[in-house]
Enzyme design. Sequence first.
Site, PDB file in Angstrom:
ATOM      1  N   LYS A  39     -13.247  -4.702  12.082  1.00 46.90           N
ATOM      2  CA  LYS A  39     -14.189  -4.005  11.203  1.00 46.90           C
ATOM      3  C   LYS A  39     -15.321  -4.904  10.725  1.00 46.90           C
ATOM      4  O   LYS A  39     -16.434  -4.465  10.527  1.00 46.90           O
ATOM      5  CB  LYS A  39     -13.378  -3.584   9.974  1.00 46.90           C
ATOM      6  CG  LYS A  39     -13.593  -2.219   9.485  1.00 46.90           C
ATOM      7  CD  LYS A  39     -12.783  -2.053   8.217  1.00 46.90           C
ATOM      8  CE  LYS A  39     -11.845  -0.898   8.352  1.00 46.90           C
ATOM      9  NZ  LYS A  39     -11.129  -0.584   7.136  1.00 46.90           N
ATOM     10  N   VAL A  82     -12.211   0.946  14.383  1.00 46.79           N
ATOM     11  CA  VAL A  82     -11.435   1.814  15.278  1.00 46.79           C
ATOM     12  C   VAL A  82     -11.258   3.146  14.563  1.00 46.79           C
ATOM     13  O   VAL A  82     -10.838   3.182  13.400  1.00 46.79           O
ATOM     14  CB  VAL A  82     -10.039   1.202  15.555  1.00 46.79           C
ATOM     15  CG1 VAL A  82      -9.227   2.109  16.470  1.00 46.79           C
ATOM     16  CG2 VAL A  82     -10.174  -0.198  16.125  1.00 46.79           C
ATOM     17  N   GLU A 170       1.628 -12.342  -8.101  1.00 50.18           N
ATOM     18  CA  GLU A 170       0.580 -13.357  -7.879  1.00 50.18           C
ATOM     19  C   GLU A 170      -0.722 -12.954  -8.580  1.00 50.18           C
ATOM     20  O   GLU A 170      -1.415 -13.783  -9.151  1.00 50.18           O
ATOM     21  CB  GLU A 170       0.343 -13.542  -6.376  1.00 50.18           C
ATOM     22  CG  GLU A 170       1.529 -14.228  -5.696  1.00 50.18           C
ATOM     23  CD  GLU A 170       1.172 -14.843  -4.355  1.00 50.18           C
ATOM     24  OE1 GLU A 170       0.470 -14.192  -3.567  1.00 50.18           O
ATOM     25  OE2 GLU A 170       1.608 -15.995  -4.105  1.00 50.18           O
ATOM     26  N   ASP A 297       1.947  -5.944   9.753  1.00 47.49           N
ATOM     27  CA  ASP A 297       2.338  -4.917   8.782  1.00 47.49           C
ATOM     28  C   ASP A 297       2.619  -3.559   9.422  1.00 47.49           C
ATOM     29  O   ASP A 297       3.174  -2.672   8.774  1.00 47.49           O
ATOM     30  CB  ASP A 297       1.242  -4.751   7.713  1.00 47.49           C
ATOM     31  CG  ASP A 297       1.226  -5.923   6.731  1.00 47.49           C
ATOM     32  OD1 ASP A 297       2.010  -6.873   6.917  1.00 47.49           O
ATOM     33  OD2 ASP A 297       0.419  -5.879   5.777  1.00 47.49           O
ATOM     34  N   ALA A 314       2.516 -12.361   6.339  1.00 51.71           N
ATOM     35  CA  ALA A 314       1.624 -13.102   7.242  1.00 51.71           C
ATOM     36  C   ALA A 314       2.475 -13.985   8.146  1.00 51.71           C
ATOM     37  O   ALA A 314       2.175 -14.171   9.332  1.00 51.71           O
ATOM     38  CB  ALA A 314       0.673 -13.953   6.412  1.00 51.71           C
ATOM     39  N   GLN A 315       3.555 -14.518   7.585  1.00 52.69           N
ATOM     40  CA  GLN A 315       4.429 -15.417   8.338  1.00 52.69           C
ATOM     41  C   GLN A 315       4.958 -14.742   9.605  1.00 52.69           C
ATOM     42  O   GLN A 315       4.877 -15.303  10.706  1.00 52.69           O
ATOM     43  CB  GLN A 315       5.601 -15.826   7.417  1.00 52.69           C
ATOM     44  CG  GLN A 315       6.454 -16.880   7.995  1.00 52.69           C
ATOM     45  CD  GLN A 315       7.706 -17.175   7.154  1.00 52.69           C
ATOM     46  OE1 GLN A 315       8.587 -17.840   7.638  1.00 52.69           O
ATOM     47  NE2 GLN A 315       7.796 -16.702   5.927  1.00 52.69           N
ATOM     48  N   LYS A 374       2.871 -24.297  -1.968  1.00 51.50           N
ATOM     49  CA  LYS A 374       2.019 -23.142  -1.634  1.00 51.50           C
ATOM     50  C   LYS A 374       0.707 -23.642  -1.027  1.00 51.50           C
ATOM     51  O   LYS A 374       0.214 -23.112  -0.029  1.00 51.50           O
ATOM     52  CB  LYS A 374       1.768 -22.333  -2.913  1.00 51.50           C
ATOM     53  CG  LYS A 374       0.805 -21.202  -2.783  1.00 51.50           C
ATOM     54  CD  LYS A 374       1.532 -19.900  -2.566  1.00 51.50           C
ATOM     55  CE  LYS A 374       0.574 -18.750  -2.335  1.00 51.50           C
ATOM     56  NZ  LYS A 374       1.036 -17.825  -1.326  1.00 51.50           N
TER      57      LYS A 374
END
Length: 398
Positions: A39, A82, A170, A297, A314-315, A374
Amino acid sequence: MSSIPKIVILGAGYGGVLTSLRLQKELNYNEADVTLVNKHDYHYITTHLHMPAAGTDNPENARVNISKLIDEFKIDFVKSTVVQIRPQDRKVILEDGTLSYDYLIIGLGGEPETFGIPGLAENAMNIRSINSVRLIREHIEYQFARFKREPHRTDYLTFIVGGAGFTGIEFLGELADRIPELCKQFDVDPALVKIINIEAAPTALPGFDPELVEYAVQVLQKKGVTFRIGTAVKECTPDGVVVGEGEEIKSQTVIWTGGVRGNRLIEEAGIETMRGRVKVDEFLRAPGHENIYILGDNSLVFNEEGGRPYPPTAQIAMQQGVNCAHNLVASIRNQPLKSFVFHNKGAVASLGKGEAIGVAFGKKYKGRTAALLKKAIDLRYLFIIGGIPLVLRKGKFL
Ligand code: FAD
Ligand code: NAD
């Protein structure tokens, strides 16, 4: 299949970028045509978005131009959205054209899950992209400016976060750090500001280590967050939220972090989904579609015992990207495919400046050590996708 197979990768998120980087390294010249569609002409570091959302960092720091990541001599980059996937025709419809493919990789990321709660889609904001966090940041500042003109409207200074998963926790840490700064800037009494977290489960961070959860809740409470645990958001209106048995909490700012679901384009394409996500086969392919790989995801991968799906992170998306690239190269070369096995390295959640909790390699961490961990994870990611130059350019901001 045409003489040179066409590989089309949808989405330059964690899964899509890792697949692209691996393909550009492993494919020989003229072995395949690879196209990456996204995008925007930038990749965003989603794992950092809670900071620009609260305004504790600039959104610019969470984005990386795709041209800096991929080799455009090896991969065609198409900046477009898309709008439809047509497996039966092996085509993808973009807002401004059509692409045909032999292999399709879907890494379009998830969408906020609203569970059909009335008014959430219309009235709440989400932490999902650079544009979404710009909106949240500006909106929060605007509430302070509005309050100065209408000081009886204390609801302008009530900030609601729906859901105490990792995203909610977070973001609360950053928001609690930002509020004192905004109070100073707008000459507002900090005692008038409320940050309220509403979590339906009996605990914050359900499923995470209870001792670390307790630590996180205490840190955030000290910074001024009020937790309403075991309380579900039932409705979101332009004036706030309705929770529990009908109690109304007035607020002009609702940030919904209640979970993610798969991208709707996948189910609209007729691919079988479970709550919007695809239960992929051992090679990460969609059931019944041997040439379609689903990453991140949008995919559901069950743990070895077959019991529970791994949470979308993400991992796992990164590891899937590597596996997917391997299998694409293997398919093209008529070699055997490799099953995907997730190596869970743990999870670390920040709680604002210098504070975090985490479990990594089987050990628990909290406070400054966890915050450093982190940072190390974030730097490692920059290194993986952009090497030392990207670490030097962006590392100091993470
Ligand atoms: P994404 O990274 O979401 O990327 C999808 C890409 O597709 C985007 O570039 C998007 O612009 C593009 N796209 C979407 N729709 C279209 C379309 N129609 N056309 C073209 N392009 C499109 N996970 C961790 O492991 N560790 C963490 O510390 C962590 N922290 C997080 C912090 C926050 C605040 C959030 C929100 C999430 C965090 N996560 C973390 C979860 C992690 O970010 C996601 O699981 C991960 O981004 C999923 O990667 P993905 O490849 O599936 O898609
Ligand atoms: P999540 O699904 O992990 O958490 C959503 C929370 O919202 C849950 O605690 C749930 O009980 C609560 N909830 C759902 N409906 C509710 C309602 N009606 N009222 C009140 N509360 C409600 O979602 P997330 O936090 O956005 O995380 C998404 C994924 O991204 C997860 O897999 C997570 O592990 C990952 N992530 C990881 C990190 C990290 O590792 N630091 C950070 C952010 C996200």
